[in-house]
Design a protein around this motif. Structure first.
Motif, PDB file in Angstrom:
ATOM      1  N   GLY A 181     -14.866  -6.078   4.689  1.00  0.00           N
ATOM      2  CA  GLY A 181     -13.933  -5.721   3.626  1.00  0.00           C
ATOM      3  C   GLY A 181     -14.150  -6.352   2.273  1.00  0.00           C
ATOM      4  O   GLY A 181     -13.403  -6.057   1.344  1.00  0.00           O
TER       5      GLY A 181
ATOM      6  N   GLN B 184      -8.701  -7.431   2.568  1.00  0.00           N
ATOM      7  CA  GLN B 184      -8.054  -7.048   3.829  1.00  0.00           C
ATOM      8  C   GLN B 184      -7.222  -5.775   3.705  1.00  0.00           C
ATOM      9  O   GLN B 184      -6.473  -5.422   4.596  1.00  0.00           O
ATOM     10  CB  GLN B 184      -7.208  -8.206   4.359  1.00  0.00           C
ATOM     11  CG  GLN B 184      -6.191  -8.735   3.395  1.00  0.00           C
ATOM     12  CD  GLN B 184      -5.561 -10.023   3.865  1.00  0.00           C
ATOM     13  OE1 GLN B 184      -5.472 -10.284   5.053  1.00  0.00           O
ATOM     14  NE2 GLN B 184      -5.115 -10.839   2.930  1.00  0.00           N
ATOM     15  N   SER B 185      -7.397  -5.078   2.591  1.00  0.00           N
ATOM     16  CA  SER B 185      -6.592  -3.894   2.315  1.00  0.00           C
ATOM     17  C   SER B 185      -7.345  -2.609   2.636  1.00  0.00           C
ATOM     18  O   SER B 185      -8.520  -2.475   2.308  1.00  0.00           O
ATOM     19  CB  SER B 185      -6.208  -3.908   0.834  1.00  0.00           C
ATOM     20  OG  SER B 185      -5.728  -2.656   0.445  1.00  0.00           O
ATOM     21  N   GLU B 186      -6.630  -1.670   3.232  1.00  0.00           N
ATOM     22  CA  GLU B 186      -7.185  -0.341   3.476  1.00  0.00           C
ATOM     23  C   GLU B 186      -7.248   0.452   2.169  1.00  0.00           C
ATOM     24  O   GLU B 186      -8.160   1.223   1.955  1.00  0.00           O
ATOM     25  CB  GLU B 186      -6.296   0.431   4.468  1.00  0.00           C
ATOM     26  CG  GLU B 186      -6.277  -0.137   5.856  1.00  0.00           C
ATOM     27  CD  GLU B 186      -7.571   0.105   6.596  1.00  0.00           C
ATOM     28  OE1 GLU B 186      -8.129   1.205   6.490  1.00  0.00           O
ATOM     29  OE2 GLU B 186      -8.046  -0.840   7.262  1.00  0.00           O
ATOM     30  N   ASN B 187      -6.241   0.264   1.318  1.00  0.00           N
ATOM     31  CA  ASN B 187      -6.131   1.060   0.093  1.00  0.00           C
ATOM     32  C   ASN B 187      -6.061   0.153  -1.133  1.00  0.00           C
ATOM     33  O   ASN B 187      -4.987  -0.161  -1.627  1.00  0.00           O
ATOM     34  CB  ASN B 187      -4.909   1.981   0.181  1.00  0.00           C
ATOM     35  CG  ASN B 187      -4.900   3.013  -0.924  1.00  0.00           C
ATOM     36  OD1 ASN B 187      -5.593   2.895  -1.934  1.00  0.00           O
ATOM     37  ND2 ASN B 187      -4.090   4.035  -0.745  1.00  0.00           N
TER      38      ASN B 187
ATOM     39  N   GLU C  72       0.815  -1.208   0.000  1.00  0.00           N
ATOM     40  CA  GLU C  72       0.000   0.000   0.000  1.00  0.00           C
ATOM     41  C   GLU C  72       0.855   1.268   0.000  1.00  0.00           C
ATOM     42  O   GLU C  72       0.343   2.362  -0.218  1.00  0.00           O
ATOM     43  CB  GLU C  72      -0.962  -0.002   1.190  1.00  0.00           C
ATOM     44  CG  GLU C  72      -2.018  -1.084   1.065  1.00  0.00           C
ATOM     45  CD  GLU C  72      -3.025  -1.076   2.200  1.00  0.00           C
ATOM     46  OE1 GLU C  72      -3.267  -0.003   2.792  1.00  0.00           O
ATOM     47  OE2 GLU C  72      -3.579  -2.144   2.495  1.00  0.00           O
TER      48      GLU C  72
END
Length: 173
Positions: A138, A101-104, A78
């Motif tokens: 998510g 599972q990624s924020e971005n 990220e």
């Protein structure tokens, strides 16, 4: 368990030759890295993960299987240029079970595009919302991923089932 992810079946949807460079984002213990390394005998396969323990397991598996074309990289996908790989250096980029599972999500897909060669293949695999095994948080739909990929100027090639719990989207640059 055959209804779960089968790297061999999934990789049959890609054009793979022995001298390519392939990269798996969020490789974990490396089920795709190992399968790719067996097909890309003259090339290189990179396994990238933020967890060093997972990379250690992958290195051990590679030794046991006598696969010398695997390179592991501890990194944050990220971050800007997070893979640490050169622009236009990969023929194949796999992003399996990472986006949920990624924020971005944008950063990860854009990093995949950055390192992908012109005409290269970018394969995203993620959870079907309908799967009883899917995480509760998510989950990203195929349409959401296609939208992000369009914004990244990736070309959508096809969508296919990746077992009973996942979908796969293939793009090119």
């Amino acid at each position: 368990m055959e209804d779960f992810l089968s790297p061999e079946v999934i990789l049959n949807n890609l054009e793979i030759s022995e001298n390519m460079t392939a990269v798996e984002f969020g490789c974990g213990a490396g089920i795709f890295v190992i399968a790719l390394a067996k097909r890309i005998k003259q090339g290189r396969v990179y396994g990238l993960d933020v967890q060093e323990e997972k990379l250690s397991v992958l290195k051990s598996k590679a030794l046991v299987e006598k696969l010398i074309n695997i390179i592991t990289i501890h990194c944050d996908l990220e971050a800007k240029d997070g893979s640490t790989l050169a622009r236009d250096s990969a023929d194949i980029v796999l992003i399996p079970n990472v986006l949920f599972q990624s924020e971005n999500k944008y950063a990860i897909i854009n990093e995949g595009k950055r390192i992908l060669k012109q005409g290269g293949q970018l394969l995203i695999i993620d959870w079907q919302k309908s799967s009883l095994l899917a995480p509760k948080q998510g989950i990203v739909s195929p349409d959401e991923i296609k939208k992000i990929a369009r914004e990244a100027e990736l070309i959508f090639k096809k969508e296919f089932s990746a077992g009973g719990h996942h979908f796969a989207l293939l793009f090119s640059k």
